[in-house]
Design a protein around this motif. Structure first.
Motif, PDB file in Angstrom:
ATOM      1  N   PRO A  74     -21.216  24.797  -1.755  1.00  0.00           N
ATOM      2  CA  PRO A  74     -22.209  24.201  -2.445  1.00  0.00           C
ATOM      3  C   PRO A  74     -21.278  22.714  -3.190  1.00  0.00           C
ATOM      4  O   PRO A  74     -21.500  21.617  -3.270  1.00  0.00           O
ATOM      5  CB  PRO A  74     -22.566  24.906  -3.735  1.00  0.00           C
ATOM      6  N   MET A  75     -20.598  22.515  -2.782  1.00  0.00           N
ATOM      7  CA  MET A  75     -19.323  22.002  -3.595  1.00  0.00           C
ATOM      8  C   MET A  75     -19.455  20.554  -2.440  1.00  0.00           C
ATOM      9  O   MET A  75     -19.458  19.098  -3.121  1.00  0.00           O
ATOM     10  CB  MET A  75     -17.697  22.124  -4.129  1.00  0.00           C
ATOM     11  N   PHE A  76     -19.411  21.291  -1.640  1.00  0.00           N
ATOM     12  CA  PHE A  76     -19.183  19.614  -0.579  1.00  0.00           C
ATOM     13  C   PHE A  76     -20.533  18.969  -0.125  1.00  0.00           C
ATOM     14  O   PHE A  76     -20.631  18.413   0.080  1.00  0.00           O
ATOM     15  CB  PHE A  76     -18.452  20.219   1.201  1.00  0.00           C
ATOM     16  N   ILE A  77     -21.769  20.324  -0.882  1.00  0.00           N
ATOM     17  CA  ILE A  77     -23.312  19.415  -0.050  1.00  0.00           C
ATOM     18  C   ILE A  77     -23.175  18.833  -1.906  1.00  0.00           C
ATOM     19  O   ILE A  77     -24.121  17.773  -0.957  1.00  0.00           O
ATOM     20  CB  ILE A  77     -24.168  20.403  -0.419  1.00  0.00           C
TER      21      ILE A  77
ATOM     22  N   ASN B 166     -24.064  13.399  -3.899  1.00  0.00           N
ATOM     23  CA  ASN B 166     -23.945  11.938  -4.532  1.00  0.00           C
ATOM     24  C   ASN B 166     -23.538  10.192  -3.478  1.00  0.00           C
ATOM     25  O   ASN B 166     -23.712   9.835  -4.172  1.00  0.00           O
ATOM     26  CB  ASN B 166     -22.485  12.215  -5.348  1.00  0.00           C
ATOM     27  N   ILE B 167     -23.132  10.874  -2.804  1.00  0.00           N
ATOM     28  CA  ILE B 167     -22.281   9.539  -2.108  1.00  0.00           C
ATOM     29  C   ILE B 167     -23.603   8.681  -1.644  1.00  0.00           C
ATOM     30  O   ILE B 167     -24.052   8.077  -1.348  1.00  0.00           O
ATOM     31  CB  ILE B 167     -21.493   9.697  -0.706  1.00  0.00           C
ATOM     32  N   VAL B 168     -24.582   9.671  -0.493  1.00  0.00           N
ATOM     33  CA  VAL B 168     -25.724   9.218   0.148  1.00  0.00           C
ATOM     34  C   VAL B 168     -26.679   9.062  -0.694  1.00  0.00           C
ATOM     35  O   VAL B 168     -27.601   7.837  -0.816  1.00  0.00           O
ATOM     36  CB  VAL B 168     -26.598  10.388   0.626  1.00  0.00           C
TER      37      VAL B 168
ATOM     38  N   ILE C  77     -20.344  19.464 -12.084  1.00  0.00           N
ATOM     39  CA  ILE C  77     -19.476  18.216 -12.959  1.00  0.00           C
ATOM     40  C   ILE C  77     -20.199  17.662 -12.067  1.00  0.00           C
ATOM     41  O   ILE C  77     -20.955  16.276 -13.309  1.00  0.00           O
ATOM     42  CB  ILE C  77     -17.497  18.196 -13.020  1.00  0.00           C
ATOM     43  N   THR C  78     -20.347  17.530 -10.731  1.00  0.00           N
ATOM     44  CA  THR C  78     -21.323  16.249 -10.255  1.00  0.00           C
ATOM     45  C   THR C  78     -22.831  16.557 -10.101  1.00  0.00           C
ATOM     46  O   THR C  78     -23.341  15.484 -10.108  1.00  0.00           O
ATOM     47  CB  THR C  78     -20.737  16.301  -8.615  1.00  0.00           C
TER      48      THR C  78
ATOM     49  N   LEU D  92     -27.152   9.980 -13.522  1.00  0.00           N
ATOM     50  CA  LEU D  92     -26.627   9.397 -13.870  1.00  0.00           C
ATOM     51  C   LEU D  92     -26.608   7.366 -13.052  1.00  0.00           C
ATOM     52  O   LEU D  92     -26.161   6.442 -13.816  1.00  0.00           O
ATOM     53  CB  LEU D  92     -24.911   9.698 -14.706  1.00  0.00           C
ATOM     54  N   ILE D  93     -26.174   7.969 -12.051  1.00  0.00           N
ATOM     55  CA  ILE D  93     -26.162   6.635 -10.723  1.00  0.00           C
ATOM     56  C   ILE D  93     -27.503   6.048 -10.744  1.00  0.00           C
ATOM     57  O   ILE D  93     -27.213   5.208 -11.125  1.00  0.00           O
ATOM     58  CB  ILE D  93     -25.852   7.144  -9.482  1.00  0.00           C
TER      59      ILE D  93
END
Length: 438
Positions: free
Chosen positions: A158-161, A166-168, A20-21, A27-28
């Protein structure tokens, strides 16, 4: 909840979050340039993003092939070989990334011979491309790491990555664009920084949590001829399968455009419903990939059979749920995506095709995961060739009378055949006394 179900969900749920991410990165970027005051910026990001999606899609075998081989080594408790697989994958990722960097100018020039854009959009998209292409080593390297982590039954990393990326990306892009006054180049640099942040996170997690494997980093046999041959055979089949998948996807989009802007928009919006379903089914496919490989490596055929049965129970249940949700709320969901009355009205003629997607397509996703985990990639390729050929034959046989309905019918049949052909081949191998995935 049974142990098998817990194992499946332990891998599937973080994978769904990761899936989903994925679109958030694009999009960002679009959201940020959407506030710069010119439509050409949005067009440039859209075109540039599409180019990278197509390029990197071709190299998806780095994740899938690595995942299946690693899962089997994990099942055999062969940590030395699992480390070798990661190193092979990263080495090949680096070589492929180097090739992309060297060939970036002819690749970009060739791409714009097929993409019809304004001169301004082409100029900005080219700038975006030549900055983001330097993220190829990070992106392809992450394919190897993510496949390896899933093969090691660890989908949380992989989820954490993905979350860190996305945050960065948000922070870096906002800084470059609004603090330093950059435009498209700022968004591209933000994406580039996020890609290497993701790779850095992957390396750090490996060094911290897989510390005992460090002793295998300096070892002989890394490029053993037999193992390298197997690695390339597995990835070759996945590569050609991906080419077929891209051909069907591109044809679906480009052919829909021939029926006019409204139909093109309807098809694009309805495909978002398919994409949403695919995010969930891919999560369970990853679980199938990891657990199938593990049990094949451990030669535990009873656990393997049990896992496949439980995967299909989840697949059928989710398919019925999505069919119900799309039947009750599909039109409302489209209303969230657009307020164009003509598009919403036209979608009523085609939306029932979306109701067929979950039940027609779930087995293709699940059996893809099972085949990747078992490295039965030739089976995947055969199924994809049959399904793709049927897609084109059915469309060209019916499009004169059914128009866009023929396109959707061909797509539904294509999805169903992928699962049906794989299932038939596996069943016949069982009847002949051969374990289908050994």
């Amino acid at each position: 909840m049974k142990t098998t179900d817990r194992q499946i969900l332990h891998i599937a749920l973080p994978s769904i979050v990761s899936n989903i991410t994925v679109p958030l990165l694009g999009l960002i970027d679009v959201t940020i340039v959407g506030h710069l005051g010119a439509a050409s910026y949005i067009g440039a990001i859209a075109v540039g993003g599409m180019l990278f999606n197509m390029i990197y899609w071709l190299f998806g075998f780095l994740r899938m092939g690595t995942g299946g081989l690693t899962a089997q080594a994990y099942g055999r408790h062969d940590l030395q070989e699992s480390t070798r697989i990661l190193l092979r994958s990263l080495s090949i990722s680096l070589l492929l990334a180097l090739a992309l960097l060297i060939l970036q100018f002819p690749i970009c020039s060739l791409a714009f011979t097929f993409i019809d854009t304004s001169e301004e959009v082409q100029k900005l998209a080219t700038l975006y491309f030549h900055i983001c292409i330097w993220g190829a080593p990070a992106t392809l390297g992450l394919y190897g790491f993510n496949g390896w982590y899933i093969g090691m039954q660890n989908s949380r990393f992989p989820m954490f990555i993905a979350i860190i990326q996305n945050i960065v990306n948000i922070a870096a892009s906002l800084f470059f664009v609004f603090s330093l006054g950059m435009k498209v180049e700022g968004v591209a640099l933000g994406t580039l920084v996020a890609q290497y942040a993701g790779l850095g996170m992957a390396c750090l997690l490996w060094l911290v949590y897989y510390r005992p494997l460090r002793k295998y980093l300096h070892q002989k046999g890394l490029f053993d001829r037999t193992e390298m041959k197997r690695f390339f055979q597995v990835n070759r089949d996945i590569f050609f399968r991906t080419l077929c998948l891209i051909a069907v996807t591109v044809f679906f989009t480009s052919t829909g455009a021939a029926y006019g802007d409204v139909v093109l928009a309807v098809n694009a919006l309805l495909m978002q419903l398919f994409t949403l379903f695919s995010y969930f089914m891919d999560g369970f496919a990853y679980a199938g990939e990891a657990l199938t490989g593990k049990y094949i490596g451990a030669r535990n055929h009873k656990a393997l059979t049990q896992t496949v049965k439980h995967l299909f129970k989840w697949g059928i249940s989710l398919s019925l749920l999505f069919t119900l949700l799309y039947g009750l709320g599909g039109k409302g969901f489209l209303g969230l995506l657009t307020d164009d009355a003509s598009v919403i009205a036209a979608s009523e003629e085609y939306i029932y095709w979306v109701l067929a997607i979950p039940l027609a397509g779930f087995s293709a996703f699940l059996l893809d995961g099972v085949c990747i985990g078992s490295t039965a990639t030739r089976l995947m390729l055969i199924a994809m060739l049959v399904a793709s050929a049927s897609f084109f034959l059915l469309y060209y046989g019916l499009h004169h009378t059914l128009g866009n309905h023929a396109l959707w019918m061909a797509f539904i049949v294509y999805l169903a055949l992928r699962g049906i052909v794989q299932g038939i081949i596996l069943y016949r191998k069982q009847l002949t006394g051969l374990h289908p995935l050994s």
